[in-house]
Design a protein around this motif. Structure first.
Motif, short mmCIF file in Angstrom:
data_model
loop_
_atom_site.label_atom_id
_atom_site.label_comp_id
_atom_site.label_asym_id
_atom_site.label_seq_id
_atom_site.Cartn_x
_atom_site.Cartn_y
_atom_site.Cartn_z
N VAL A 118 0.86 -1.18 0.00
CA VAL A 118 0.00 0.00 0.00
C VAL A 118 0.89 1.23 0.00
CG1 VAL A 118 -1.75 1.29 1.30
CG2 VAL A 118 -1.83 -1.22 1.23
N PHE A 119 0.63 2.15 -0.90
CA PHE A 119 1.41 3.38 -0.99
C PHE A 119 0.77 4.46 -0.11
CE2 PHE A 119 2.38 1.12 -4.87
CZ PHE A 119 3.76 1.20 -4.91
N GLN A 120 1.62 5.21 0.61
CA GLN A 120 1.16 6.27 1.49
C GLN A 120 2.02 7.52 1.28
OE1 GLN A 120 -1.37 6.09 3.99
NE2 GLN A 120 -1.88 4.18 2.98
N THR A 121 1.38 8.67 1.42
CA THR A 121 2.16 9.91 1.40
C THR A 121 2.67 10.19 2.81
OG1 THR A 121 0.16 11.22 1.72
CG2 THR A 121 0.92 10.93 -0.55
N ILE A 122 3.82 10.78 2.87
CA ILE A 122 4.48 11.09 4.13
C ILE A 122 4.46 12.60 4.32
CG2 ILE A 122 6.63 10.90 5.45
CD1 ILE A 122 5.28 8.21 4.76
N PRO A 123 3.83 13.09 5.40
CA PRO A 123 3.81 14.54 5.61
C PRO A 123 5.19 15.06 6.00
CG PRO A 123 2.86 13.42 7.49
CD PRO A 123 3.15 12.36 6.46
N GLU A 124 5.45 16.28 5.65
CA GLU A 124 6.68 16.94 6.09
C GLU A 124 6.45 17.39 7.54
OE1 GLU A 124 10.48 17.97 5.98
OE2 GLU A 124 9.46 17.09 4.26
N VAL A 125 7.32 16.96 8.44
CA VAL A 125 7.15 17.24 9.86
C VAL A 125 8.41 17.91 10.39
CG1 VAL A 125 6.88 16.17 12.14
CG2 VAL A 125 5.61 15.27 10.19
N THR A 126 8.22 18.92 11.22
CA THR A 126 9.33 19.56 11.91
C THR A 126 9.15 19.29 13.40
OG1 THR A 126 9.46 21.30 10.24
CG2 THR A 126 10.52 21.73 12.36
#
Length: 148
Positions: A118-126
């Motif tokens: 399953v493909f998932q997007t990864i959020p940009e996190v700081t």
């Protein structure tokens, strides 16, 4: 939004099926075993099964390797380290860590469906270091804190 993922069949695996969805609205792409000879998993045994493919995903995307529900229900075959993560910068062969939690040996044949991807997007996190966190009603309540 569509993401383009490059897929490469590794040499010697031309006969192994490419990952595919088994229904129009399925979220997972079934992965196929690229074993040379059948692999028999004894009860309690685990092994790494090759798929014969590698991927190139754009930054911000990951592939998660998950069990197939039918194999889990019927035979007790599942994935360890679930979900397994394939990072966007990994270019090696995709392999699946299977375990037999059933009571009978299970044979894995070439081109058998063994897991799903399953493909998932990864959020940009700081991450921001603070001295103290904000409070919530739950607080530090963890495992089993809400009852049964």
């Amino acid at each position: 939004m569509s993401h383009y993922v490059q897929i490469n069949k590794l040499p010697g695996n031309e006969d192994v099926s490419l990952p595919c969805k088994m229904s129009e609205q399925a979220s997972g792409y079934d992965l196929y075993a690229a074993v040379g000879e059948p692999v028999v998993l004894a009860p309690g045994e685990r092994t790494l099964i090759p798929t014969g493919i590698s991927l190139a995903m754009p930054a911000g995307l990951e592939a998660q390797i998950r069990p197939r529900s039918g194999l889990a229900l019927k035979h007790g075959i599942t994935c360890l380290n679930t979900p397994g993560t394939i990072d966007a910068d990994y270019r090696g062969e995709i392999k699946v860590l299977l375990v037999n939690l059933g009571q009978e040996p299970f044979a894995i044949a070439r081109n058998e469906r063994i897991a799903q991807m399953v493909f998932q997007t990864i959020p940009e996190v700081t991450l921001v270091e603070v001295d103290e966190l904000t409070d919530t009603a739950r607080g530090a309540g963890g495992f089993g804190h809400t009852g049964k």
